[in-house]
Enzyme design. Sequence first.
Site, PDB file in Angstrom:
ATOM      1  N   ASP A  14       8.472  39.748  13.561  1.00  0.00           N
ATOM      2  CA  ASP A  14       8.526  40.077  14.978  1.00  0.00           C
ATOM      3  C   ASP A  14       9.988  40.269  15.317  1.00  0.00           C
ATOM      4  OD1 ASP A  14       6.606  40.497  17.228  1.00  0.00           O
ATOM      5  OD2 ASP A  14       8.118  39.267  18.234  1.00  0.00           O
ATOM      6  N   HIS A  66      19.186  42.923  10.816  1.00  0.00           N
ATOM      7  CA  HIS A  66      18.525  41.678  11.208  1.00  0.00           C
ATOM      8  C   HIS A  66      17.355  41.350  10.272  1.00  0.00           C
ATOM      9  CE1 HIS A  66      16.918  45.266  12.948  1.00  0.00           C
ATOM     10  NE2 HIS A  66      15.871  44.678  13.479  1.00  0.00           N
ATOM     11  N   ARG A  67      16.606  42.392   9.901  1.00  0.00           N
ATOM     12  CA  ARG A  67      15.432  42.195   9.033  1.00  0.00           C
ATOM     13  C   ARG A  67      15.874  41.778   7.627  1.00  0.00           C
ATOM     14  NH1 ARG A  67      13.535  46.351  10.736  1.00  0.00           N
ATOM     15  NH2 ARG A  67      12.354  45.236  12.329  1.00  0.00           N
ATOM     16  N   GLY A 126      12.229  53.134  16.026  1.00  0.00           N
ATOM     17  CA  GLY A 126      12.523  52.366  17.239  1.00  0.00           C
ATOM     18  C   GLY A 126      13.812  52.814  17.918  1.00  0.00           C
ATOM     19  N   TYR A 127      14.668  51.847  18.205  1.00  0.00           N
ATOM     20  CA  TYR A 127      15.907  52.102  18.943  1.00  0.00           C
ATOM     21  C   TYR A 127      17.074  52.476  18.025  1.00  0.00           C
ATOM     22  CZ  TYR A 127      13.349  49.668  22.670  1.00  0.00           C
ATOM     23  OH  TYR A 127      12.408  49.292  23.607  1.00  0.00           O
ATOM     24  N   THR A 148       1.740  43.914   9.533  1.00  0.00           N
ATOM     25  CA  THR A 148       2.255  44.923  10.455  1.00  0.00           C
ATOM     26  C   THR A 148       1.674  46.271  10.077  1.00  0.00           C
ATOM     27  OG1 THR A 148       4.220  46.050  11.303  1.00  0.00           O
ATOM     28  CG2 THR A 148       4.335  45.310   9.035  1.00  0.00           C
TER      29      THR A 148
HETATM   30  P1  IMP Z   1       7.095  44.118  17.306  1.00  0.00           P
HETATM   31  O1  IMP Z   1       7.891  43.213  16.416  1.00  0.00           O
HETATM   32  O2  IMP Z   1       5.951  44.753  16.626  1.00  0.00           O
HETATM   33  O3  IMP Z   1       6.767  43.467  18.616  1.00  0.00           O
HETATM   34  O4  IMP Z   1       8.014  45.369  17.662  1.00  0.00           O
HETATM   35  C1  IMP Z   1       9.370  45.376  17.477  1.00  0.00           C
HETATM   36  C2  IMP Z   1       9.990  46.545  18.223  1.00  0.00           C
HETATM   37  O5  IMP Z   1      11.402  46.284  18.309  1.00  0.00           O
HETATM   38  C3  IMP Z   1       9.868  47.861  17.465  1.00  0.00           C
HETATM   39  O6  IMP Z   1       8.734  48.594  17.856  1.00  0.00           O
HETATM   40  C4  IMP Z   1      11.158  48.575  17.855  1.00  0.00           C
HETATM   41  O7  IMP Z   1      11.013  49.184  19.109  1.00  0.00           O
HETATM   42  C5  IMP Z   1      12.148  47.424  17.984  1.00  0.00           C
HETATM   43  N1  IMP Z   1      12.820  47.181  16.690  1.00  0.00           N
HETATM   44  C6  IMP Z   1      12.684  46.094  15.880  1.00  0.00           C
HETATM   45  N2  IMP Z   1      13.430  46.240  14.774  1.00  0.00           N
HETATM   46  C7  IMP Z   1      14.026  47.443  14.881  1.00  0.00           C
HETATM   47  C8  IMP Z   1      14.910  48.150  14.031  1.00  0.00           C
HETATM   48  O8  IMP Z   1      15.261  47.752  12.902  1.00  0.00           O
HETATM   49  N3  IMP Z   1      15.325  49.347  14.506  1.00  0.00           N
HETATM   50  C9  IMP Z   1      14.955  49.842  15.711  1.00  0.00           C
HETATM   51  N4  IMP Z   1      14.115  49.241  16.528  1.00  0.00           N
HETATM   52  C10 IMP Z   1      13.650  48.026  16.112  1.00  0.00           C
END
Ligand code: IMP
Length: 196
Positions: free
Chosen positions: A67, A176-177, A149-150, A7
């Site tokens: 993801d 979640h992570r 993010g959110y 990532t």
């Molecule tokens: P991807 O996994 O790279 O497709 O992107 C995941 C997207 O989900 C991020 O860019 C955020 O917009 C959102 N996201 C995932 N985990 C979190 C978090 O822990 N906090 C806030 N937004 C999250």
Amino acid sequence: MTIVLATRNPGKISEIEALLTGVRIATAASFPGCPEPKESGRTFEENALIKARAVAGFTGKTALADDSGLEVDALGGAPGVHSARYAGATASDGDNMGRLLDALSGVADRTARFRCVIAVVAPDGRTWTSDGVCEGRILREPRGESGFGYDPLFVPAGYDSTFAELDARMKNRISHRAMALRRIAETLDALKEIPG
Ligand code: IMP
């Protein structure tokens, strides 16, 4: 053993670094030319595997991909796997939050969850996945400065603060992570025996 994080998202990198102890961590950015494959899967698991396989294949090292995304009940689970690009291919976190608030304008049901799938791919091609969820609700306006993010819109169940208001250590306990990484910890312990 070195684990290469598949990532380039600085928010994810700092959380995963805080949660993964006892291993050397590198990121895909330290391997010039490392592919950034299109996230063409329909599920978090498919996308996590696509990313981890690409990085393990290129680097010859164990790769770990995350993801993740936000599932909002009133939106039928959207933005889901499209969370990063909800407001468009080059959308900022602010753009995505704006689109989410517009979509939920006048909507009383604010329940939502973050979901994360972690995929680990060893140099010999073996794969493991794990998942984690964090239930919560979406506010009507953002609050807080930390995280990514959110986070400023998401209040985890049982709390009054958003992820962006909570101390990073607290988010890393309940997110979640964190759940997905705890669940894959045994796999990583076994892999620590692999040199490289
Ligand atoms: P991807 O996994 O790279 O497709 O992107 C995941 C997207 O989900 C991020 O860019 C955020 O917009 C959102 N996201 C995932 N985990 C979190 C978090 O822990 N906090 C806030 N937004 C999250």
